[in-house]
Each structure stands twice: as C-alpha cells, then as structure tokens.
Design an enzyme around this catalytic site. Structure first.
Site, PDB file in Angstrom:
ATOM      1  N   ASP A 115       0.857  -1.187   0.000  1.00  0.00           N
ATOM      2  CA  ASP A 115       0.000   0.000   0.000  1.00  0.00           C
ATOM      3  C   ASP A 115       0.887   1.229   0.000  1.00  0.00           C
ATOM      4  O   ASP A 115       2.107   1.115  -0.030  1.00  0.00           O
ATOM      5  CB  ASP A 115      -0.953  -0.037   1.213  1.00  0.00           C
TER       6      ASP A 115
ATOM      7  N   VAL B 111      -8.543  -3.621   1.128  1.00  0.00           N
ATOM      8  CA  VAL B 111      -7.656  -4.726   1.520  1.00  0.00           C
ATOM      9  C   VAL B 111      -6.530  -4.948   0.513  1.00  0.00           C
ATOM     10  O   VAL B 111      -5.570  -5.647   0.794  1.00  0.00           O
ATOM     11  CB  VAL B 111      -8.462  -6.031   1.740  1.00  0.00           C
ATOM     12  N   LYS B 112      -6.653  -4.416  -0.679  1.00  0.00           N
ATOM     13  CA  LYS B 112      -5.624  -4.499  -1.732  1.00  0.00           C
ATOM     14  C   LYS B 112      -5.035  -5.906  -1.840  1.00  0.00           C
ATOM     15  O   LYS B 112      -3.812  -6.072  -1.925  1.00  0.00           O
ATOM     16  CB  LYS B 112      -4.538  -3.441  -1.492  1.00  0.00           C
ATOM     17  N   ARG B 113      -5.903  -6.916  -1.876  1.00  0.00           N
ATOM     18  CA  ARG B 113      -5.429  -8.284  -2.010  1.00  0.00           C
ATOM     19  C   ARG B 113      -5.095  -8.585  -3.468  1.00  0.00           C
ATOM     20  O   ARG B 113      -5.543  -7.881  -4.380  1.00  0.00           O
ATOM     21  CB  ARG B 113      -6.500  -9.281  -1.512  1.00  0.00           C
TER      22      ARG B 113
END
Lengths: 331, 331
Positions: A115, B111-113
């Site tokens: 991130d 969550v940027k999975r």
C-alpha cells in the site's frame, strides 16, 4: 536473511512447506470431529462451519509441522486460505505461525501486502509487532515492550506501489531481525499480463522490478551476502534463471510453484548460487496433500489414522523434495 | 456497481469516509476507559494493549458511522490499520464493517489483495462468504447457505498478478451483487516507480492497466453503464483526469488522497462523467481526524465529551466535503 539461510544449511534443505489448507485437503473426519466442541462454544449458529474449518486447519497444520520440523527449515502459510473463513480463519493463521515458531521453524507469512507509505507502515507491524501503550502495564520490564501477535519471520510484499510502499517493511525488518520477499515474477499463467510487459527503456517490467528489489535491500546484507529484501520468483519461469541469479547477487529468491503447480528441479537449478545458496523452494499441495494419493489411504479412516497418514505422507514427500533439491542446488 | 451509485444519488454525495484509525486519531480517554474491561477478559497479559486499542477503534468507528450515515453513502475501512494490532484488530475490522452495514452504508474493504488464481479464489471469499459444510446444520433452510463474515460490499485488489488473479473476484462479485476496485494509479509519490513506466508499445504502465480494468469488467455493467470492476485512481494524479475518464467509460473510479493527502476538488473534477457520476472520492484523516483541530477541543476532555467532539467535527467535515464535491461533479 541469515536466520533463514542458517536453518537451510543446518537441514541441508533449501525448501519451505506451504501451509495452504483447503476444505478438500483436510481429511473429513478431522473436520467432523470438531463439530460438537465448536457448536458448544460459538454464539452465532451461522459461524459454526467457519470456526469448525478454522480449528481443523490448526489441527491439520500442527500435525504437518510436527511431521517435518526436524527436516525442513521453514513453512509458508498462505493467509488467503485462512481469510476465506473470516476472522476465525485469521486466528487460525496466527495460531499456525505461533506453533511453527515454537517448533523452531522460520515462518514466511505469505500475505502479499502492499500500500502507500503510511498504510504500508501499518502493515509493517506484521514484522515489528504492537508497541505498548504509553504508561500501561506492558510498558514495564516484566513483559516485552512489543507484543508480536503474528509471529512471522518474513512476509511477502507486492511492489506495485513503488518504494514508499516497501521502505516501511525494510525498516521494520532491519529493526526486528526479520525479512521480506517482494513479488518479482509469479508462477501463474497471467503473470505475463503486467510482469512481462516490454518497457520503453528496454527489458521487461519484472526485470525492472528485479533491479529495484536488489536496490531496496542495499545496506541490509548479512553474513552470506544476502539482504533482508528477497524476491519471489515462480518456479515455472521459463527464461534464463541463471542470468537472473547473476543480476540479483544480494537477493534471496523465494520460489513457489514447485511440484503441483508444475515447477521441476530443472526449472529451479539455475536459481542457486555457486555455493548452492540463494534460493528457497516452496511446495504446498505436493507435501500437505500427499496423503490423498498415498498407497496406504483407505476409503474409510478414523481421525487418528487419517492424521497419521497425513503426517507420514508429508514427511515422505518432504524428504523426496529435499533429496531432489540437494542435487539441483549442487549442480 | 448500481448499489453504490444508487446510494450516491440518494445522498447527492459522491464521497466515502475512510475509517483508518491510528492510536493518535482516537482520543486518549476512549482508549484508557477500556483498560479494566479488557484486562479482565484477556488471558495473555501481553495482548492487553492490542485488544484495548482494537476495541477503542470499534467504539471510535461506531461514533463516526452514527455521525455520518445519513449524509454519506459509503465507508472505506483500511484493513492495514487493524492488522497492525494482530488478529484482535482484524476482529475490530469485521465488527466495523458489520456495524456500517447495519447502518445502511456501502462498505468498501480497502484490503488491496492479489495473488495467483487459486489463491485469489480464496481471497474472493471476502465477497462470496463461507459456504456451508455439506451435511451440516447450516445446509438447511433455517439459516442462509453462505455465511458472510467480512460484510464488505466491495474490496480493493492489486493487479500485479494479471487477469487470473482478478477473475475469481469478478466471478464472486457478479454472483453476490458486489464489486471490486483494481489499483490503477495510487496517490503516493513513488507510484511513479512502476505505474508511470513507459512501455515499449507506447503509453505508461498505469494506462495499460486502465485498459485491462475496463476489459475485466466487461459484461457486468449495471443500470448506470458502470461495470462491477472499478479502478483506484489517486486524487493527486496530476495528468489529464478527463482523458482518463473518457478512456474508461464503464469503470467507476475510487479516488483516495483527497484532503489530508493533498488532493483538491480541482484535481477530481475531471473524474466525473457528464452526468456527474463515475467517481467516488475518499477522505480519511480530513474527516475522522477533524476533531483534533476543532475550535471546541479542550486540553482535558472526558470520554463522552471527546466522542461528541469526534462526531460533531466529522459530520461538519463530511458536509463540507459533500458541498465541495457537489460543485466539482457538476462542472
């Protein structure tokens, strides 16, 4: 990276067992045996199945860890498999890391986080733990000043956000004697979609990322010359692994995709350096699912017999892998 | 994407409040007030601070949600802030999503999975929930056949692994009337490291990803013409936002970086379509941290007064943002 490499040397085994359970990989009697206990403790009836599976994953993983902890240096739980069950699964993930740690294994948390800087700094607590609140009980000598809830020795990180999404992890790793592995080239077919794009400046995107990863680790090299910033490189990578190895002389490679995903010893042989170091090869289904094709498997097995089969089959598969890699790394 | 756009239309407000708590953003008396209760229930003394902070995040978030739920359509909790506290933090994240959901808000789990196909399929249970075990109690009509532990309406996803890491999310979104937002161009300074690389075929990497995202959503367009696959585009993006908007006519944009991170209404005006739709702007610290610079703030405040200040300041900041965006989206 020294702790991992020391463990590999001690075991003569550059491999890591992926602890990636699925409902299909855990023998059914193990899951079923937990129903009554879970049903008694869970308040919301809808949660029962998720908690039951999560607890089954812990039992399954503990048996696997016990079966291989004297012959493999590391395990790599994939948090996605646990998140699939909700927060109860995340508890099972942390319990798995903790148990592996207690049994002396180096734990690679395969979390692929990434991130912007300030958010990456929050994720970096995976490595650095939770600092004590000022003026509380924990801020005394009687307990450690930082509580480490995740118990990972390293985590995997995604590079798409660039260096300010990486720097907080490097800092945490350096402060806490831990490591990270940045995705470079993954083992899936559509890794070509972005990673193999040709750049205007020449070379492919993954080669550019490989160069960045080598840079990001600078200044954190340990006794073996490898930095705290490793790279993830799928075993199914077809191109010249040896050239890649030479271009990243300080980057330890974490290599998933061996075994069930199609990677062979030929594929990974070039990823080791002249001393047979510099790479650690991961296999998951080939080890933890070995029981399903074991000759001793019977149609109907009780829980104890099933877990014994899991342990026995995993150990046999781990030994086979170790011996195959021993040859590959010394070529 | 219709549910989100409907909510935006209803509120006349294309904004989302980022629920990204940190120990500094939560008034100290709120944290302190939870100590005794937590100390009584936690078995391992080392866990107290983490659990105490996690519970404080829930209290803080609930106050914020109550304060804005009738004027903003959506919230976006950033899971990194919660993972920083270990599994107890992840519980707080899920409790936050659940509470926001109960108050009628659309919940974007930031969550940027992202992972290879089979692993992405596990992460996709964030959207699709946990299926019932065969033959168990849950597999009956009395309770829903899938248990949804995360309660997210959409999640953010990282594109570095390519389409087979995206497809499982699209499938889950389509099956469960949910959505995803794929990172295209992030709001951090080092987004240039990868995202702005010039490609051999012309254009930059983020432009290539933008094209892929537009393609990945094909066939899932809703009543407003936007697909279930949105794109994340930082407000601090300097280049021609309007050209980007035209090149992705079916892609809803989620735009972080407004306010505290430096993005202005001028920066985001071009991201809306001719009808003033097509973008949702996120602000976190500017809303949830507004109490810290509020004129009513006093050096020593009790828990109740502090939470009232949090609520009042957040609502005022959310209204200011709504009014500013109302002008920007109708330019």
């Amino acid at each position: 990276m020294d702790r991992l490499i020391d463990a590999i040397e001690r075991m003569h085994n550059p491999s890591v067992v992926g602890l990636d359970p699925t409902p299909q990989l855990v023998p059914e009697p193990v899951i079923a045996s937990l129903h009554d206990e879970v049903a008694d403790t869970v308040e919301d009836e809808r949660e029962i199945d998720a908690v039951q599976l999560a607890m089954a994953y812990v039992v399954f993983n503990q048996v696997l860890i016990d079966a291989v902890c004297d012959i493999v240096p590391a395990v790599k739980p994939q948090i996605a498999m646990y998140e699939a069950l909700g927060p109860a699964g995340v508890d099972a993930y942390a319990m798995t890391c903790d148990y592996a740690h207690e049994r002396g294994l180096y734990v690679v948390g395969d979390v692929k986080r990434g991130d912007i800087g300030s958010t990456a700094a929050a994720y970096a607590h995976h490595l650095s733990g939770v600092p004590a609140l000022p003026g509380t009980r924990q801020d005394t000598a009687s307990v450690p000043n930082r509580y480490d809830p995740w118990r990972e020795d390293a985590i995997t990180v995604n590079p798409y956000l660039g260096v300010d999404g990486i720097a907080p992890f490097v800092e945490a790793a350096d402060a806490c004697d831990k490591d990270l592995f940045v995705l470079v080239h993954t083992s899936n077919p559509s890794s070509v979609d972005l990673q193999e794009l040709e750049l205007g400046s020449g070379g492919r995107l993954y080669e550019h990322v490989a160069g960045l990863v080598e840079t990001w680790g600078r200044g954190t090299e340990g006794a073996y010359g490898y930095s705290r910033v490793g790279g993830v490189f799928g075993a199914t990578f077809g191109a010249d692994a040896a050239a890649l190895r030479r271009s990243m002389p300080h980057t330890m490679l974490l290599v998933p995709g061996y075994g069930a995903q199609g990677g062979t010893t030929d594929d990974v042989a070039g990823m080791f350096d002249a001393e047979g170091r510099g790479a650690v090869i991961s296999s998951s289904r080939g080890i933890i699912g070995a029981w399903r094709s074991a000759p001793e498997r019977q149609a109907s097995m009780g829980q104890d017999d099933a877990l014994e089969l899991v342990a026995h089959s995993a150990r046999r598969a781990a030994i086979d892998m170790r011996d195959a890699l021993d040859q590959a790394s010394s070529r």
